[in-house]
Design a protein around this motif. Structure first.
Motif, PDB file in Angstrom:
ATOM      1  N   TYR A  11      -4.919   3.289   1.118  1.00 10.28           N
ATOM      2  CA  TYR A  11      -5.998   2.379   1.506  1.00 10.28           C
ATOM      3  C   TYR A  11      -6.045   2.249   3.024  1.00 10.28           C
ATOM      4  CZ  TYR A  11      -5.711   1.021  -3.397  1.00 10.28           C
ATOM      5  OH  TYR A  11      -5.690   1.046  -4.758  1.00 10.28           O
ATOM      6  N   ILE A  12      -7.237   2.097   3.558  1.00 12.51           N
ATOM      7  CA  ILE A  12      -7.404   1.884   4.993  1.00 12.51           C
ATOM      8  C   ILE A  12      -6.887   0.501   5.381  1.00 12.51           C
ATOM      9  CG2 ILE A  12      -9.114   1.599   6.835  1.00 12.51           C
ATOM     10  CD1 ILE A  12     -10.780   3.754   5.398  1.00 12.51           C
ATOM     11  N   ASP A  13      -7.153  -0.502   4.543  1.00 11.18           N
ATOM     12  CA  ASP A  13      -6.781  -1.883   4.844  1.00 11.18           C
ATOM     13  C   ASP A  13      -5.584  -2.337   4.017  1.00 11.18           C
ATOM     14  OD1 ASP A  13      -8.976  -2.336   6.643  1.00 11.18           O
ATOM     15  OD2 ASP A  13     -10.276  -2.441   4.878  1.00 11.18           O
ATOM     16  N   PHE A  14      -4.715  -3.124   4.652  1.00 14.14           N
ATOM     17  CA  PHE A  14      -3.536  -3.647   3.974  1.00 14.14           C
ATOM     18  C   PHE A  14      -3.906  -4.525   2.782  1.00 14.14           C
ATOM     19  CE2 PHE A  14      -0.473  -7.120   3.437  1.00 14.14           C
ATOM     20  CZ  PHE A  14       0.610  -6.375   2.994  1.00 14.14           C
ATOM     21  N   ILE A  15      -4.936  -5.337   2.933  1.00 15.69           N
ATOM     22  CA  ILE A  15      -5.342  -6.273   1.870  1.00 15.69           C
ATOM     23  C   ILE A  15      -5.603  -5.534   0.562  1.00 15.69           C
ATOM     24  CG2 ILE A  15      -7.150  -7.895   1.158  1.00 15.69           C
ATOM     25  CD1 ILE A  15      -5.622  -9.210   3.271  1.00 15.69           C
TER      26      ILE A  15
END
Length: 106
Positions: free
Chosen positions: A88-92
Motif C-alpha cells: 500500500y502507498i499509505d500506512f493507514i
C-alpha cells in the motif's frame, strides 16, 4: 504515535504500465536497495506469522535483473514457501488490512 520510516523519500516517477529495469552491472554499490522494517507482527488465523512492514524505495531482485520499486507499506505472510500479501502507498490502508486479519482469539 509510531515513528514510521519515510518510505517515499526516494520514490521515482514511473508511468502507469511501465517498469524500471536494470542489469546488475548497471547498478553501483551505493545505489539504494529496499530496506524492510517490521512495524508489527501477529499470529494470523491462529497459525501464520503476519507482518506489517515499511519498505523503502530501491532496486529489488527481479529474476536475473533488478527492478525499481517505490516505497510502500505492506502486510505479508509466508505459506508453502511463497510470500503472500499486499502493498500500500499509505500506512493507514496497510494498517487496516493488518487489523482485519483474525488471530486465534478473535
Amino acid at each position: 504515535m509510531l515513528n514510521l520510516p519515510d518510505v517515499h523519500a526516494l520514490d521515482r516517477e514511473i508511468p502507469p504500465g511501465k517498469v524500471l529495469l536494470a542489469e546488475y552491472s548497471q547498478i553501483g554499490d551505493d545505489d539504494p536497495r529496499p530496506i524492510e522494517t517490521v512495524i508489527d507482527e501477529k499470529l494470523g488465523w491462529g497459525r501464520t506469522p503476519v507482518r506489517l512492514v515499511a519498505r523503502t524505495a530501491g532496486w529489488a531482485i527481479a529474476g536475473s535483473m533488478l527492478r525499481w520499486d517505490n516505497g510502500r507499506f505492506g502486510v505479508y505472510w509466508e505459506m508453502d514457501g511463497a510470500r503472500h500479501g499486499s502493498g500500500y502507498i499509505d500506512f493507514i490502508d496497510a494498517e487496516k488490512h493488518f487489523n482485519r486479519i483474525p488471530t486465534k482469539d478473535a
